[in-house]
Motif scaffolding. Structure first.
Motif, PDB file in Angstrom:
ATOM      1  N   THR A 108       0.844  -1.206   0.000  1.00 23.50           N
ATOM      2  CA  THR A 108       0.000   0.000   0.000  1.00 23.50           C
ATOM      3  C   THR A 108       0.877   1.253   0.000  1.00 23.50           C
ATOM      4  O   THR A 108       1.725   1.403   0.888  1.00 23.50           O
ATOM      5  CB  THR A 108      -0.894   0.002   1.264  1.00 23.50           C
ATOM      6  N   ASP A 159      -1.553   6.773   0.354  1.00 20.76           N
ATOM      7  CA  ASP A 159      -2.914   6.248   0.469  1.00 20.76           C
ATOM      8  C   ASP A 159      -3.376   6.341   1.930  1.00 20.76           C
ATOM      9  O   ASP A 159      -2.625   5.979   2.843  1.00 20.76           O
ATOM     10  CB  ASP A 159      -2.845   4.765   0.013  1.00 20.76           C
ATOM     11  N   HIS A 199      -5.349   4.491   3.415  1.00 24.08           N
ATOM     12  CA  HIS A 199      -5.395   3.114   3.936  1.00 24.08           C
ATOM     13  C   HIS A 199      -4.065   2.694   4.587  1.00 24.08           C
ATOM     14  O   HIS A 199      -4.039   1.797   5.418  1.00 24.08           O
ATOM     15  CB  HIS A 199      -5.756   2.186   2.772  1.00 24.08           C
ATOM     16  N   GLN A 235      -4.319   3.330   8.218  1.00 23.89           N
ATOM     17  CA  GLN A 235      -5.296   2.409   8.824  1.00 23.89           C
ATOM     18  C   GLN A 235      -4.687   1.009   8.989  1.00 23.89           C
ATOM     19  O   GLN A 235      -4.860   0.359  10.022  1.00 23.89           O
ATOM     20  CB  GLN A 235      -6.549   2.329   7.945  1.00 23.89           C
ATOM     21  N   LEU A 236      -3.961   0.582   7.958  1.00 24.80           N
ATOM     22  CA  LEU A 236      -3.328  -0.743   8.039  1.00 24.80           C
ATOM     23  C   LEU A 236      -2.259  -0.788   9.127  1.00 24.80           C
ATOM     24  O   LEU A 236      -2.144  -1.774   9.864  1.00 24.80           O
ATOM     25  CB  LEU A 236      -2.675  -1.089   6.701  1.00 24.80           C
TER      26      LEU A 236
END
Ligand code: FE2
Ligand code: FE2
Length: 194
Positions: free
Chosen positions: A94, A98, A100, A103-104
């Motif tokens: 990722t 991003d 995300h 979040q990851l």
């Protein structure tokens, strides 16, 4: 060689140090950090976790199984490492630009923090009650030897990631580079004596 092994830090202290290193690195990951810094921090965390998990699986957990075979925390430890490896692969795939990505990383760290809490409140104190100080130091020396093999090819990349990731924080830089410098010093010494 036997005397050197006795002088080594104990395996339990080394494990605690690795956990602290990952947490200190995680604390540098702020929402407004540059993507380059976020990527360097995530790479540092992923590489450190992978090396740490391998060292525990090869050296610490086998030793713990000799006296703690049915301990639930020990039984779930390798499956939890594997779940972390799955999240690490997703995080690496990722881009740091991003949303995300953050979040990851948070999902990964939630799992890591739970796992580390179990190790530090159950497995490490058990090991320190059951094993002698000399045995804990011998295992520590085994861990250092194996760590050098695992870090060796990645030493340059690890040092660069640490420098970039901690570039905004001088206090944390001092804390964060301790592990890298210690590994580099050991590698240099090893090269000189080889
Ligand atoms: Fe672990
Ligand atoms: Fe651990």
């Amino acid at each position: 060689m036997f005397a050197l092994k006795k002088l080594s830090p104990t395996i339990t202290d080394m494990i605690r140090f690795d956990h602290s290193h990952v947490l200190v690195t995680f604390h540098q990951y702020t929402i407004d950090a540059k993507p380059k810094v976020k990527k360097a921090l995530a790479d540092t965390i992923c590489n450190a976790l992978e090396i740490h998990a391998t060292l525990e699986e090869e050296i610490f957990y086998p030793a713990a199984r000799t006296f703690d075979a049915n301990e639930p925390v020990l039984l779930k430890s390798v499956p939890e490492h594997n779940e972390m490896r799955r999240l690490i692969a997703e995080l690496r795939a990722t881009p740091a630009t991003d949303l995300h990505h953050g979040q990851l990383l948070h999902q990964l760290m939630r799992e890591v923090i739970h796992h580390v809490a179990d190790e530090e409140t159950v497995l490490l104190p058990h090991a320190e009650r059951v094993l002698s100080k000399d045995r804990l130091s011998e295992l520590g020396a085994d861990m250092t030897k194996r760590r050098l093999e695992l870090v060796g090819p990645k030493a340059g990349k690890l040092a660069i990631d640490t420098a970039v990731g901690f570039s905004g924080s001088t206090t944390a830089l001092v804390l964060g580079i301790v592990g890298t410098v210690a590994a580099a010093t050991l590698l240099t010494r090893k090269a000189k004596t080889a």
